[in-house]
Structures are given as structure tokens and as C-alpha cells.
Motif scaffolding. Structure first.
Motif, mmCIF file in Angstrom:
data_model
loop_
_atom_site.group_PDB
_atom_site.id
_atom_site.type_symbol
_atom_site.label_atom_id
_atom_site.label_comp_id
_atom_site.label_asym_id
_atom_site.label_seq_id
_atom_site.Cartn_x
_atom_site.Cartn_y
_atom_site.Cartn_z
ATOM 1 N N SER A 107 0.834 -1.193 0.000
ATOM 2 C CA SER A 107 0.000 0.000 0.000
ATOM 3 C C SER A 107 0.880 1.259 0.000
ATOM 4 O O SER A 107 1.757 1.380 -0.856
ATOM 5 C CB SER A 107 -0.961 -0.039 1.194
ATOM 6 O OG SER A 107 -1.975 0.906 1.059
ATOM 7 N N PRO A 132 -0.549 2.878 -4.055
ATOM 8 C CA PRO A 132 -1.083 4.027 -4.771
ATOM 9 C C PRO A 132 0.006 4.652 -5.641
ATOM 10 O O PRO A 132 1.193 4.567 -5.321
ATOM 11 C CB PRO A 132 -1.501 4.978 -3.648
ATOM 12 C CG PRO A 132 -0.566 4.652 -2.525
ATOM 13 C CD PRO A 132 -0.317 3.169 -2.627
ATOM 14 N N ASN A 137 -3.055 9.928 -2.261
ATOM 15 C CA ASN A 137 -4.231 9.061 -2.330
ATOM 16 C C ASN A 137 -4.813 8.806 -0.939
ATOM 17 O O ASN A 137 -6.030 8.644 -0.795
ATOM 18 C CB ASN A 137 -3.853 7.734 -2.990
ATOM 19 C CG ASN A 137 -5.007 6.745 -3.025
ATOM 20 O OD1 ASN A 137 -5.953 6.906 -3.768
ATOM 21 N ND2 ASN A 137 -4.928 5.712 -2.192
ATOM 22 N N VAL A 201 -7.346 0.916 -2.667
ATOM 23 C CA VAL A 201 -6.534 1.565 -3.707
ATOM 24 C C VAL A 201 -6.942 0.961 -5.046
ATOM 25 O O VAL A 201 -6.702 -0.223 -5.294
ATOM 26 C CB VAL A 201 -5.022 1.355 -3.468
ATOM 27 C CG1 VAL A 201 -4.211 2.025 -4.573
ATOM 28 C CG2 VAL A 201 -4.615 1.911 -2.102
#
Length: 257
Positions: A107, A132, A137, A201
Motif C-alpha cells: 500500500s 497508490p 491518495n 486503492v
């Protein structure tokens, strides 16, 4: 597996775990960066690092400043400080075993690996999981408090059932980082792993990362896995794929430990 501690450049004590392969030889060293606010003990981090160790890698996973067992105040951190923590962790790993040749990030940790790689000469390969394409984000997770953060300077937000204080500096710092340009000049082998049903995401981010990167680059779909890889089988498969892929790019020194 051993529990370790080291100081970052600000003198803050960070805590982690060092996974080493059985026996007395390692193939290469790797560094794992966990997801936003997660900590090193999230299941995916534990499973992936353990499996990479079984494949011959010595892997360090640690808590970023202010999270898990690491010291410091999370509200004082931002994306740039995460990059500094990663660089300091790589320095510690180099002093204890060998500098990391492989970066693995989950992530926002994946975005951090993409951003910090150019600062680590030893790194030859970067693998991202549900990353991301831009650090801002994460701002979407507390959109409803964004105006308060920007006008008041900070606000408390709830993330995954826990309360965190987010400061304006965090927002401004996240918006300053241009990952597209860093990915274009990455000059490392890249593996992008993402689930098409990721609800945290969007897989569109994986496409943007992959498009910005130069070869050698690879993409692996994680089918119906969730963002946190909560099913052990998904984490095991991700680790096996990373280990097999990285063998093509890291220097197998098979050094003694």
C-alpha cells in the motif's frame, strides 16, 4: 526471527523484526515497508517476510515512527519522514548484514519504496503490493475532515477503528511528491502486484505505476484478494511470486550469517 531496534536520523528508536533463512547463508537482504498506519505486525507483513526468509532472503520489517512499538509521535510524521525511516533502516541492515537489494512495499509502503529507491544504491529490485501511484491518495480516507485540517492545522480522524491526529504538514507533504517522475527514472527492476477488486486503492493506480516505469517491469494480478491480503494463502502466493521474480535481478551472494 529476532526483534531489533535502531535509531533513525532524529534519534527516535524504531523497532522491527529481522527474518533470516534457516542455516548460515543468505541469498540477499530485503526491506519491507508496511501499509499506512498498519504497523509491522499486520498479517500480510508477517506472512510475506517469513516466506521470503524461507526462500533464502534476510528481511527486515519495522514500524515507522509513531506506529506499533516504535517511538515518536505519529502526528509529527509524513511521507517524507517515512522515506527517511526507510533509508535509515537500510543503513542499519547494511551495518548488520548487507545493504538491501530488494524493497517490498505494501500500500503506501509501496509508494514509499518507489520514492526512496533512488536514494539506495544497493537496491536492484522493487516490488509493490496494492500501492497508490501518488501518496496523496491516502487523503481520501479523511476527506470529511480535510477542511478542518487545513484551516485549524490538525484534526483527529478514525482509520481502521483507531484515532490518529493528522496535521496540515502531512497533507502538504503528500501533495509535494511526484512519483511519476521518480518511477520514470527508477532504473531498478519493478514488480507491480495489485488486486482488480481492491476497494482501498483502485487498480487504476497500478496501471499508472506500470505505465510510468521502464523495463524491466512486470505486473501480476492478485485476482480476488483484498487490500490487506487477509487470507494467508494470498500473502503466501505474493511472497512466492516476489521471491521467484527477484532471483532474476538480485546478486545471489549466498553470504554467511
Amino acid at each position: 526471527m529476532s526483534r531489533i531496534q535502531f535509531e533513525n536520523r532524529t534519534g527516535t528508536r524504531l523497532t522491527g523484526n529481522l527474518h533470516q533463512p534457516d542455516g548460515n547463508r543468505i541469498k540477499s537482504c530485503a526491506l519491507f515497508a508496511h501499509c499506512f498506519t498498519c504497523g509491522r505486525d499486520i498479517r500480510a507483513a508477517r506472512e510475506i517476510t517469513a516466506r521470503l526468509a524461507e526462500a533464502g532472503y534476510a528481511v527486515l520489517r519495522f514500524d515507522f515512527t509513531g506506529l506499533g512499538e516504535s517511538d515518536g509521535d505519529f502526528s509529527d510524521t509524513h511521507f517524507s519522514s517515512n522515506l527517511d525511516d526507510l533509508e535509515d533502516a537500510a543503513r542499519w541492515l547494511g551495518s548488520e548484514l548487507a545493504p538491501p537489494q530488494l524493497l517490498v512495499g505494501h500500500s503506501l509502503g509501496g509508494a514509499a519504496c518507489l520514492a526512496v529507491a533512488e536514494r539506495l544504491d544497493s537496491v536492484r529490485a522493487v516490488a509493490t503490493i496494492g500501492a497508490p501511484s501518488t501518496p496523496d491518495n491516502v487523503i481520501g480516507h479523511f476527506d470529511e475532515r480535510l477542511d478542518e485540517i487545513m484551516t485549524e492545522g490538525s484534526a483527529e480522524v478514525t482509520l481502521a477503528g483507531r484515532r490518529f491526529r493528522i496535521r496540515r504538514d502531512f497533507i502538504e507533504d503528500a501533495r509535494e511528491h511526484d512519483l511519476d517522475e521518480r518511477i520514470r527514472r527508477l532504473e531498478r527492476s519493478l514488480l507491480v502486484m495489485h488486486s482488480p477488486v481492491d476497494e482501498v486503492v483502485s487498480i487504476d493506480h497500478a496501471q499508472r505505476i506500470f505505465t510510468a516505469a521502464r523495463h524491466p517491469r512486470s505486473f501480476v494480478s492478485l485476482d480476488n484478494a483484498d487490500h490487506l491480503l487477509t487470507r494467508p494463502a494470498d500473502a503466501h502466493w505474493v511472497a512466492a511470486m516476489i521471491a521467484a521474480w527477484a532471483e532474476r535481478f538480485v546478486d545471489d551472494g549466498s553470504q554467511e550469517v
